[in-house]
Design a protein around this motif. Structure first.
Motif, short mmCIF file in Angstrom:
data_model
loop_
_atom_site.label_atom_id
_atom_site.label_comp_id
_atom_site.label_asym_id
_atom_site.label_seq_id
_atom_site.Cartn_x
_atom_site.Cartn_y
_atom_site.Cartn_z
N GLU A 87 23.60 -20.14 -57.20
CA GLU A 87 24.19 -19.87 -56.97
C GLU A 87 24.57 -18.78 -58.59
O GLU A 87 25.66 -18.04 -58.80
CB GLU A 87 25.83 -20.48 -57.10
CG GLU A 87 25.14 -21.30 -55.14
CD GLU A 87 25.01 -20.42 -54.15
OE1 GLU A 87 25.58 -19.07 -54.40
OE2 GLU A 87 24.24 -20.91 -53.92
N TYR A 88 23.43 -19.01 -59.54
CA TYR A 88 23.98 -18.87 -61.08
C TYR A 88 24.14 -16.75 -60.45
O TYR A 88 24.90 -16.20 -61.30
CB TYR A 88 23.05 -18.79 -61.54
CG TYR A 88 23.44 -20.09 -62.48
CD1 TYR A 88 24.29 -21.43 -62.68
CD2 TYR A 88 22.36 -20.73 -63.34
CE1 TYR A 88 24.50 -21.93 -63.60
CE2 TYR A 88 21.94 -21.89 -64.18
CZ TYR A 88 23.59 -22.56 -64.17
OH TYR A 88 23.51 -23.34 -64.74
N ASP A 89 23.05 -16.84 -59.70
CA ASP A 89 23.40 -15.34 -59.74
C ASP A 89 22.38 -15.02 -58.64
O ASP A 89 22.31 -15.41 -57.86
CB ASP A 89 22.87 -14.60 -61.00
CG ASP A 89 20.94 -14.70 -60.95
OD1 ASP A 89 19.83 -14.60 -60.06
OD2 ASP A 89 20.52 -15.64 -62.26
N LYS A 90 22.05 -13.22 -57.62
CA LYS A 90 21.18 -13.09 -57.05
C LYS A 90 20.06 -12.12 -57.81
O LYS A 90 20.10 -11.88 -56.11
CB LYS A 90 22.25 -12.43 -55.44
CG LYS A 90 23.69 -13.66 -55.36
CD LYS A 90 23.11 -14.67 -54.65
CE LYS A 90 23.39 -15.51 -53.87
NZ LYS A 90 23.57 -16.73 -53.13
N ALA A 91 19.76 -12.48 -57.96
CA ALA A 91 18.83 -11.11 -58.52
C ALA A 91 17.71 -11.01 -58.12
O ALA A 91 17.25 -10.30 -57.87
CB ALA A 91 18.90 -11.42 -60.32
N ALA A 115 18.36 -16.95 -57.02
CA ALA A 115 19.08 -16.96 -58.46
C ALA A 115 17.75 -17.59 -59.06
O ALA A 115 16.98 -17.73 -58.72
CB ALA A 115 19.52 -18.24 -58.50
N SER A 116 17.33 -16.15 -60.25
CA SER A 116 16.66 -16.25 -61.17
C SER A 116 15.97 -17.54 -61.69
O SER A 116 15.29 -18.37 -61.73
CB SER A 116 16.67 -14.99 -62.22
OG SER A 116 17.79 -14.96 -63.09
#
Length: 386
Positions: A50-54, A59-60
């Motif tokens: 869930e760090y990012d949605k890049a 997540a990257s």
């Protein structure tokens, strides 16, 4: 003669009770090399998911550090799940973990306990500050270790220390874990016994800080943040060209300095100017020197300067944005399948072997618990010989 393709870690079972970056990167290296890697996750999953949605909604960091693994959801505080994990580890070659300090021992998976059951097991514990000392219980996120180790004090601009823009302590600890495990595998081949590997983010950063530390302890003064400059080399840094581009140069010896003056800037006499005649003088007079270099750069476009620098065999490079880097002609990429089934391209593995395909495809990124049912069946109590 045709080189036989091989996977150096094929046949190894690596189990990793992991989260975030350091341990996942280490275990991912073994997956890329052909090992079977079982990633143990809680029901809520590795929080790095869930760090990012890049990356097309994913997540990257997770995509980068977890392809090619199997995902097994376990609650190690549950007696049945703990017993299952013990059965898996009884057959494993490597166990990697980076839980909070003390958590693995409290759960009954201390390295000594595990190797008493499986003497050939190699255990790798990754922590923030090590398992002893006043800081052993401290939370240790990458940025905090950069601060504690002094890394930020030698990065950034003058008067503005800066965090390194990628998680270098996590990444470095993961790579050190790989080195340690590889050494342990070689030792096991000689002794037929497993061993313990201990890695910390702080030790990793401390190793990189050896040169600044020696300057501070023995030279009387630590390097300070100098932006794109170098504390003991000049000219060194990025300079704007006439067309608004930026090129970096690094003059490392007197031969290069003479060629820069004569062959690139057409002012051979500057090489022997008392203000710039040796490395110490150039650093002492850096502002004047940089102004002179800046003026010359501003008279030429990037292409013309690159031609002159190349002809004079002066080291140079473009000061690229990430977008520029994404189009770099030397950038190698490898496709990977996401949890969703879509495909993206990651940066290709930096290490290339003559025994492997030129650009081997990465394994897929696992969905949370994707392999739980299969692994539970495989390692069920009745399926494991007494």
């Amino acid at each position: 003669m045709t080189q036989r393709t091989c996977k150096p870690y094929e046949g190894l079972l690596v189990v990793s009770l992991e989260q975030a970056v350091a341990a996942p990167l280490a275990s991912c290296h073994f997956a890329e090399g052909g090992a079977r890697v079982i990633k143990i996750e809680r029901d809520s999953g590795d929080f790095a998911r869930e760090y990012d949605k890049a990356v097309k909604g994913e997540a990257s960091y997770f995509v980068w550090a977890n392809h090619g693994k199997e995902s097994l959801c376990l609650d190690i505080k549950d007696a049945d799940d703990a017993a299952l994990l013990h059965r898996i580890l009884d057959r494993a070659d490597v166990f990697i973990q980076n839980l909070a300090p003390g958590a693995i021992a409290r759960a009954g998976f201390d390295a000594g306990v595990l190797r008493a059951r499986n003497p050939r097991l190699i255990t790798c514990d990754i922590s923030g500050y090590g398992e002893e000392g006043a800081y052993s219980e401290m939370k240790a996120y990458d940025f905090l270790v950069q601060c504690e180790s002094g890394l930020v004090s030698v990065n950034g601009a003058p008067g503005h220390p800066g965090r390194i823009g990628v998680s270098v302590c996590d990444i470095g600890a993961g790579m050190n874990a790989v080195i340690g495990i590889q050494q342990a595998l070689i030792a096991r081949a000689q002794t037929d016994e497993g061993s313990s590997v201990k890695i910390s983010l702080f030790d990793t950063a401390a190793d990189w800080m050896t040169v600044p530390l020696m300057h501070a302890v023995y030279g009387g003064k630590a390097p300070e943040p100098v932006g794109m400059h170098h504390p003991s080399i000049a000219p060194y840094g990025g300079f704007r060209t006439a067309d608004g581009q930026m090129l970096a140069i690094s003059i490392q010896n007197e031969r290069e300095w003479v060629r820069l003056c004569a062959d690139v800037f057409g002012e051979a006499e500057m090489a022997t100017d008392p203000r710039f005649c040796d490395a110490a003088a150039r650093v002492a007079n850096r502002p004047t020197l940089d102004a002179w270099v800046t003026a010359h750069f501003a008279r030429h476009g990037r292409a013309e300067l690159e031609r002159l620098l190349h002809q004079a065999t002066i080291a140079y490079g473009g000061v690229n944005s990430v977008e520029d880097f994404s189009r770099h002609p030397q950038l190698r990429r490898t496709p990977v399948t996401l949890e969703s089934g879509e495909e993206v391209e990651l940066v290709a593995a930096p290490v290339r072997h003559s025994f492997a395909p030129a650009n081997p495809r990465f394994g897929a990124v696992p969905r949370l618990g994707e392999h739980s049912e299969m692994i539970r069946a495989e390692f069920a109590a009745e399926a494991v010989p007494a």
